[in-house]
Design a protein around this motif. Structure first.
Motif, PDB file in Angstrom:
ATOM      1  N   ASP A 187       0.838  -1.206   0.000  1.00  0.00           N
ATOM      2  CA  ASP A 187       0.000   0.000   0.000  1.00  0.00           C
ATOM      3  C   ASP A 187       0.866   1.247   0.000  1.00  0.00           C
ATOM      4  N   ARG A 188       0.421   2.237  -0.741  1.00  0.00           N
ATOM      5  CA  ARG A 188       1.047   3.556  -0.694  1.00  0.00           C
ATOM      6  C   ARG A 188       0.345   4.348   0.398  1.00  0.00           C
ATOM      7  N   LEU A 228       0.290   7.650   3.484  1.00  0.00           N
ATOM      8  CA  LEU A 228       0.651   9.039   3.757  1.00  0.00           C
ATOM      9  C   LEU A 228       0.826   9.206   5.264  1.00  0.00           C
ATOM     10  N   SER A 249       4.955  10.563   1.773  1.00  0.00           N
ATOM     11  CA  SER A 249       4.370   9.359   1.196  1.00  0.00           C
ATOM     12  C   SER A 249       5.418   8.259   1.118  1.00  0.00           C
ATOM     13  N   VAL A 250       4.977   7.016   1.326  1.00  0.00           N
ATOM     14  CA  VAL A 250       5.900   5.891   1.334  1.00  0.00           C
ATOM     15  C   VAL A 250       5.092   4.620   1.119  1.00  0.00           C
ATOM     16  N   THR A 251       5.773   3.524   0.828  1.00  0.00           N
ATOM     17  CA  THR A 251       5.107   2.238   0.594  1.00  0.00           C
ATOM     18  C   THR A 251       5.326   1.296   1.781  1.00  0.00           C
ATOM     19  N   LYS A 256       6.368  -1.853   3.283  1.00  0.00           N
ATOM     20  CA  LYS A 256       7.238  -2.947   2.856  1.00  0.00           C
ATOM     21  C   LYS A 256       6.806  -4.276   3.463  1.00  0.00           C
ATOM     22  N   LEU A 314       8.757   0.182   6.283  1.00  0.00           N
ATOM     23  CA  LEU A 314       8.511   1.019   5.116  1.00  0.00           C
ATOM     24  C   LEU A 314       9.604   0.843   4.079  1.00  0.00           C
ATOM     25  N   SER A 315       9.264   1.211   2.842  1.00  0.00           N
ATOM     26  CA  SER A 315      10.216   1.061   1.734  1.00  0.00           C
ATOM     27  C   SER A 315      11.355   2.065   1.825  1.00  0.00           C
ATOM     28  N   GLU A 316      11.150   3.157   2.578  1.00  0.00           N
ATOM     29  CA  GLU A 316      12.189   4.174   2.762  1.00  0.00           C
ATOM     30  C   GLU A 316      12.315   4.483   4.244  1.00  0.00           C
ATOM     31  N   HIS A 362      -4.161   6.090   3.881  1.00  0.00           N
ATOM     32  CA  HIS A 362      -3.911   5.961   2.456  1.00  0.00           C
ATOM     33  C   HIS A 362      -3.900   7.349   1.826  1.00  0.00           C
ATOM     34  N   GLU A 363      -3.192   7.493   0.731  1.00  0.00           N
ATOM     35  CA  GLU A 363      -3.081   8.805   0.095  1.00  0.00           C
ATOM     36  C   GLU A 363      -4.428   9.343  -0.352  1.00  0.00           C
TER      37      GLU A 363
END
Length: 628
Positions: A253-254, A256, A263-265, A267, A291-293, A305-306
């Motif tokens: 999921d993307r 916020l 914003s991030v995904t 992981k 998280l991806s970042e 969610h965004e």
């Protein structure tokens, strides 16, 4: 009685005035449905006999010795109970005024409520206050029990009299009782079977009413809200932990992060002692995600969610019940607890104080203990929140004074905009262009520096009148000057905007940007806009902080309404104009304006003279005195 363990437990709060028999009602209900543990009924009977009194079923719930000694319920008591249809968690909330805080805590946890009224005493102040708090907390499934019918000889006339009074009061709150059941808890009448001593009553008995309530539903269908509880570091992973208050989250999921707007995904969704990692989680679950970042995230922020983020604002309105020993007053500062976030907030205003007896509202400058009112709170930092009607989990808060919880309430944003992304740049592949004509070169050519005189005030305060008159006189003196007027701008630049809070905010943003362009070109620009929100004016100042001068054109509502040059107040009072500042929408006065011109007791010429004097002091035609 047996019920499937898979049936959802309905949380039922029992409220009402002190001594109206709530605990007795619950104790007898538990006994008559066979929900008491072995030996409990006998223990209650022996205890009552030792005290030389009839069987006191309230002793089933009174876990504290102090409660038995005083004959009152001090804390909320939770006990499991079941019928043939479903499981229940009954919350016995105290009725005594001194323990209103505990009643509020119990009601906040409930799916439905039972309001207990003494047949002899009728509705009391606490009965009405508890009813109002149920309304505030959004409890919509409510049944009423008229208890102690034995004290009025089971008379139908008394039941009908109270029924009319109760329905009228609840109707004023926007509530409708699922049923109003006459019972005698001590005698066991009307609880699990039709009351044989009230043959005139043809309605459902109490258990039938309870079983008719809609089952609790987890808010998985609402937008995702995951308040961050903490951030843990394991090996090379940073795990974001918290409880999902609503919605669902899945790996990939993307999301916020609010209010930082990062914003991030997702992981991974971490799990312990499971054969495989979880791929999703939903409302009610406590989770840890990676998280991806690697972003800086802290406790109190909210994950969504965004597509469906929470509101972002530093100011909101609230309906509040006040529990503090000292009154709530304008200007006081308290700690706000909203989900996992804690921020200091100031009481900006008290709009109304509500009389729970007759549901009337009146203006007031303070809210006394056990009072209910509508207020505006302001934080120094941005908050991620929701209106209570949209998401109760993130639309409910408490206030703390030092270490004491002093109030609680629900959020509504009537009259205030969502401030999210109001200043974000969405365009890509753009580069700012530097001018070769500098501000100093323009000032020398014009004989004065450019600047923004931002006139703010209520409709009818005189903003446009002052701006137009000042423009003419300044132009005659050699100033490069231009007026941006609220109505004129809405014919063109903002012709696509209405007057909803978000539209007002966008209108002021646009004007702020245009005013900056004028001022950067060396023009002295006068803006005449109500600009009711302090946050919007602060944002306009931030666009060009060295050029911005806030001018408060002061006149109170009664003065402006007496002038009413465009007939707008008359239309607003008649309900023809919604969100009208000063009537149905807020106006936040400037805190530290550069200039205040009070037009309530001055002529136009006197007011213009004050404005011109300020211009001549701060914007020199010789280029020697300009700026700030």
């Amino acid at each position: 009685m047996q019920v499937s363990s898979e049936s959802p437990a309905l949380k039922l709060v029992v409220v009402g005035h002190v001594d109206h028999g709530k605990s007795t009602l619950i104790g007898r209900l538990l006994h008559d449905t066979g929900s008491l543990p072995d030996g409990k009924a006998e223990a209650v009977i022996r205890m009552s006999e030792r005290r030389g009194m009839p069987v006191e079923w309230a002793f089933v719930l009174d876990a504290l010795q102090a409660e038995r000694d005083q004959g009152i319920t001090i804390d909320t008591t939770q006990i499991f109970f079941n019928t043939d249809k479903r499981n229940y968690v009954i919350i016995d909330a105290p009725g005594h005024t001194e323990f209103l805080k505990n009643m509020v805590s119990g009601a906040a946890l409930s799916d439905a409520a039972l309001l207990v009224i003494d047949a002899k005493e009728g509705m009391q102040e606490q009965s009405r206050r508890h009813g109002y708090i149920l309304h505030l907390l959004g409890v919509r499934q409510v049944a009423v029990v008229i208890n102690k019918m034995d004290l009025v000889d089971y008379r139908e006339e008394r039941y009908q009299e109270l029924t009319g009074e109760i329905r009228k009061y609840l109707s004023g709150l926007g509530l409708e009782a699922a049923a109003i059941v006459p019972v005698s808890a001590r005698e066991g009448q009307g609880l699990v079977a039709a009351p044989d001593k009230m043959s005139w009553y043809a309605g459902p008995h109490l258990v039938e009413v309870l079983d008719g309530f809609s089952p609790p539903v987890l808010p998985t269908d609402r937008p995702l809200r995951l308040p961050v509880q903490d951030v843990y570091k394991f090996d090379d992973r940073r795990i974001i932990a918290g409880r999902i208050e609503s919605g669902r989250i899945r790996t990939g999921d993307r999301i916020l992060i609010s209010p930082s707007n990062k914003s991030v995904t997702v992981k991974s969704i971490e799990s312990w002692n499971t054969p495989s990692p979880a791929l999703s989680a939903s409302a009610g679950q406590s989770v840890g995600i990676t998280l991806s970042e690697q972003l800086f995230i802290e406790r109190g922020q909210v994950i969504s969610h965004e597509a469906n983020p929470p509101i972002e604002s530093n100011v909101f309105r609230a309906r509040i019940f006040w529990l503090g020993r000292k009154p709530l007053e304008v200007g006081k500062r308290y700690k706000l607890k909203l989900a996992t976030n804690e921020q200091m907030v100031d009481v900006q205003s008290i709009e109304t104080v509500i009389d729970v007896e007759n549901l009337t509202s009146a203006a007031g400058d303070k809210l006394e203990r056990n009072g209910i009112g509508e207020i505006t709170l302001r934080a120094r930092a941005m908050l991620a929140l929701d209106e209570f009607s949209e998401n109760p989990k993130t639309g409910r808060f408490v206030l703390v004074d030092e270490y004491d919880t002093v109030g609680g309430g629900i959020i509504f944003m009537e009259g205030y905009p969502d401030q999210r992304s109001s200043g974000d740049v969405r365009s890509t592949n753009i580069t700012a262009v530097e001018h070769r004509v500098t501000p100093d070169m323009r000032a020398r050519s014009n004989g004065h520096e450019g600047g923004i005189l931002w006139l703010t005030g209520l409709s009818g305060a005189g903003k446009s009148t002052l701006a137009i008159e000042a423009e003419q006189q300044l132009f005659a003196k050699g100033y490069q000057v231009y007026v941006l007027d609220g109505d004129n701008v809405r014919f063109g630049l903002s012709s696509d905007l209405g007057f909803a809070p978000e539209d007002r905010a966008e209108n002021i943003r646009r004007v702020g940007e245009v005013a900056k362009l004028f001022a950067s070109a060396g023009v002295l620009v006068l803006t005449a806009f109500i600009s009711p929100y302090r946050a919007d004016r602060d944002r306009a100042r931030s666009i060009a902080p060295d050029l911005f001068h806030e001018v408060y054109v002061a006149a109170d509502v009664s003065t402006c309404e007496g002038r009413d040059p465009k007939g707008l107040y008359k239309k607003a009072r008649a309900g023809e104009i919604k969100d009208f500042t000063g009537v149905s929408a807020p106006y936040e006065e400037p805190v530290t304006p550069e200039l205040t011109v009070d037009t309530s007791d001055k002529t136009v010429n006197e007011s213009v003279a004050e404005l011109l004097a300020y211009v001549e002091e701060n914007f020199s035609l010789t280029g020697n005195g300009g700026g700030r």
